[in-house]
Design a protein around this motif. Structure first.
Motif, mmCIF file in Angstrom:
data_model
loop_
_atom_site.group_PDB
_atom_site.id
_atom_site.type_symbol
_atom_site.label_atom_id
_atom_site.label_comp_id
_atom_site.label_asym_id
_atom_site.label_seq_id
_atom_site.Cartn_x
_atom_site.Cartn_y
_atom_site.Cartn_z
ATOM 1 N N ALA A 121 -43.461 48.159 -5.829
ATOM 2 C CA ALA A 121 -43.635 49.573 -6.183
ATOM 3 C C ALA A 121 -44.772 50.207 -5.376
ATOM 4 O O ALA A 121 -44.623 51.324 -4.866
ATOM 5 N N ARG A 122 -45.871 49.498 -5.243
ATOM 6 C CA ARG A 122 -46.997 50.037 -4.473
ATOM 7 C C ARG A 122 -46.654 50.143 -2.988
ATOM 8 O O ARG A 122 -47.028 51.119 -2.328
ATOM 9 N N SER A 123 -45.944 49.172 -2.464
ATOM 10 C CA SER A 123 -45.524 49.229 -1.058
ATOM 11 C C SER A 123 -44.596 50.413 -0.821
ATOM 12 O O SER A 123 -44.744 51.141 0.175
ATOM 13 N N LEU A 124 -43.640 50.614 -1.719
ATOM 14 C CA LEU A 124 -42.726 51.748 -1.585
ATOM 15 C C LEU A 124 -43.460 53.077 -1.761
ATOM 16 O O LEU A 124 -43.118 54.068 -1.101
ATOM 17 N N GLY A 125 -44.454 53.088 -2.627
ATOM 18 C CA GLY A 125 -45.262 54.292 -2.786
ATOM 19 C C GLY A 125 -45.979 54.654 -1.494
ATOM 20 O O GLY A 125 -46.008 55.822 -1.088
ATOM 21 N N ALA A 126 -46.538 53.652 -0.826
ATOM 22 C CA ALA A 126 -47.203 53.893 0.457
ATOM 23 C C ALA A 126 -46.210 54.404 1.497
ATOM 24 O O ALA A 126 -46.523 55.308 2.286
ATOM 25 N N LEU A 127 -44.994 53.858 1.494
ATOM 26 C CA LEU A 127 -43.957 54.322 2.430
ATOM 27 C C LEU A 127 -43.559 55.772 2.142
ATOM 28 O O LEU A 127 -43.378 56.566 3.076
ATOM 29 N N LEU A 128 -43.409 56.121 0.875
ATOM 30 C CA LEU A 128 -43.054 57.501 0.540
ATOM 31 C C LEU A 128 -44.146 58.482 0.953
ATOM 32 O O LEU A 128 -43.850 59.582 1.438
ATOM 33 N N ILE A 129 -45.386 58.094 0.776
ATOM 34 C CA ILE A 129 -46.487 58.959 1.215
ATOM 35 C C ILE A 129 -46.456 59.115 2.731
ATOM 36 O O ILE A 129 -46.664 60.213 3.265
ATOM 37 N N THR A 130 -46.179 58.031 3.442
ATOM 38 C CA THR A 130 -46.067 58.089 4.903
ATOM 39 C C THR A 130 -44.942 59.026 5.326
ATOM 40 O O THR A 130 -45.118 59.854 6.238
ATOM 41 N N ILE A 131 -43.790 58.929 4.669
ATOM 42 C CA ILE A 131 -42.665 59.814 4.988
ATOM 43 C C ILE A 131 -43.032 61.261 4.677
ATOM 44 O O ILE A 131 -42.684 62.179 5.433
ATOM 45 N N ALA A 132 -43.751 61.488 3.585
ATOM 46 C CA ALA A 132 -44.189 62.845 3.246
ATOM 47 C C ALA A 132 -45.107 63.403 4.334
ATOM 48 O O ALA A 132 -44.984 64.568 4.727
ATOM 49 N N ILE A 133 -46.008 62.586 4.834
ATOM 50 C CA ILE A 133 -46.911 63.031 5.905
ATOM 51 C C ILE A 133 -46.115 63.377 7.166
ATOM 52 O O ILE A 133 -46.363 64.400 7.812
ATOM 53 N N ILE A 134 -45.143 62.537 7.507
ATOM 54 C CA ILE A 134 -44.302 62.810 8.683
ATOM 55 C C ILE A 134 -43.539 64.123 8.493
ATOM 56 O O ILE A 134 -43.470 64.954 9.407
ATOM 57 N N ASN A 135 -42.976 64.338 7.296
ATOM 58 C CA ASN A 135 -42.277 65.587 7.013
ATOM 59 C C ASN A 135 -43.216 66.785 7.172
ATOM 60 O O ASN A 135 -42.833 67.814 7.717
ATOM 61 N N TRP A 136 -44.426 66.662 6.678
ATOM 62 C CA TRP A 136 -45.407 67.750 6.776
ATOM 63 C C TRP A 136 -45.726 68.047 8.240
ATOM 64 O O TRP A 136 -45.697 69.198 8.673
ATOM 65 N N LEU A 137 -46.010 67.006 8.990
ATOM 66 C CA LEU A 137 -46.400 67.197 10.389
ATOM 67 C C LEU A 137 -45.265 67.764 11.240
ATOM 68 O O LEU A 137 -45.516 68.527 12.182
ATOM 69 N N LEU A 138 -44.019 67.393 10.932
ATOM 70 C CA LEU A 138 -42.889 67.860 11.733
ATOM 71 C C LEU A 138 -42.239 69.130 11.181
ATOM 72 O O LEU A 138 -41.296 69.647 11.779
ATOM 73 N N SER A 139 -42.747 69.649 10.066
ATOM 74 C CA SER A 139 -42.123 70.838 9.468
ATOM 75 C C SER A 139 -42.230 72.057 10.372
ATOM 76 O O SER A 139 -41.455 73.004 10.232
ATOM 77 N N THR A 140 -43.155 72.064 11.315
ATOM 78 C CA THR A 140 -43.305 73.198 12.233
ATOM 79 C C THR A 140 -42.807 72.862 13.640
ATOM 80 O O THR A 140 -43.041 73.624 14.577
ATOM 81 N N ALA A 141 -42.132 71.735 13.791
ATOM 82 C CA ALA A 141 -41.604 71.317 15.101
ATOM 83 C C ALA A 141 -40.388 72.172 15.469
ATOM 84 O O ALA A 141 -39.843 72.890 14.625
ATOM 85 N N PRO A 142 -39.947 72.087 16.709
ATOM 86 C CA PRO A 142 -38.730 72.807 17.107
ATOM 87 C C PRO A 142 -37.531 72.389 16.257
ATOM 88 O O PRO A 142 -37.463 71.246 15.790
ATOM 89 N N PRO A 143 -36.573 73.297 16.039
ATOM 90 C CA PRO A 143 -35.427 73.026 15.155
ATOM 91 C C PRO A 143 -34.655 71.738 15.473
ATOM 92 O O PRO A 143 -34.222 71.052 14.557
ATOM 93 N N ALA A 144 -34.490 71.403 16.734
ATOM 94 C CA ALA A 144 -33.735 70.180 17.077
ATOM 95 C C ALA A 144 -34.441 68.937 16.537
ATOM 96 O O ALA A 144 -33.789 68.010 16.038
ATOM 97 N N ILE A 145 -35.754 68.922 16.596
ATOM 98 C CA ILE A 145 -36.524 67.780 16.077
ATOM 99 C C ILE A 145 -36.453 67.756 14.554
ATOM 100 O O ILE A 145 -36.281 66.702 13.948
ATOM 101 N N VAL A 146 -36.568 68.930 13.947
ATOM 102 C CA VAL A 146 -36.522 68.999 12.483
ATOM 103 C C VAL A 146 -35.153 68.547 11.979
ATOM 104 O O VAL A 146 -35.065 67.861 10.958
ATOM 105 N N ARG A 147 -34.080 68.899 12.685
ATOM 106 C CA ARG A 147 -32.757 68.432 12.265
ATOM 107 C C ARG A 147 -32.671 66.905 12.305
ATOM 108 O O ARG A 147 -32.058 66.284 11.438
#
Length: 128
Positions: A42-68
């Protein structure tokens, strides 16, 4: 698209933080107590979800092709996790309170599909 990804970030961040910091509380809401190995998972998966959330945040302003491309990954993750949750629910591994999480995953799948296909098509039409 940016707002949708930020909503995804909040959801994944909250689930990730609960799984990382308070896994027993999250599991008890599903009618289950965790042993030491399950706490580790559970803790390992929690760390992975936080990592994915950070990636989503950082790429939310990327060009549309990357966001897709990012949305394809989110679509895959939420589809697979929804199926896993439904199988666990039907096998009585988790209780009916899991339907709220399944519902959110399905909504996130539809949101991803919208921005992958429909919003892209609308933007192409507007540019012509």
């Amino acid at each position: 698209m940016k707002l949708f990804l930020r909503i995804v970030v909040v959801y994944m961040g909250i689930i990730g933080l609960v799984s990382l910091l308070y896994p027993q509380a999250g599991a008890s809401n599903l009618g289950h107590a965790l042993n030491s190995f399950e706490l580790f998972i559970a803790r390992s998966l929690g760390a992975l979800l936080i990592t994915i959330a950070i990636i989503n945040w950082l790429l939310s302003t990327a060009p549309p092709a990357i966001v897709r491309g990012l949305l394809w990954g989110n679509l895959f993750m939420n589809t697979v996790l929804a199926v896993i949750d439904i199988i666990a629910l039907s096998g009585h591994v988790i209780d009916a309170s899991a339907w709220s999480g399944i519902s959110v995953r399905v909504l996130l799948c539809f949101g991803s599909l919208y921005y992958i296909f429909i919003a892209r098509h609308r933007n192409t039409k507007e540019q012509v």
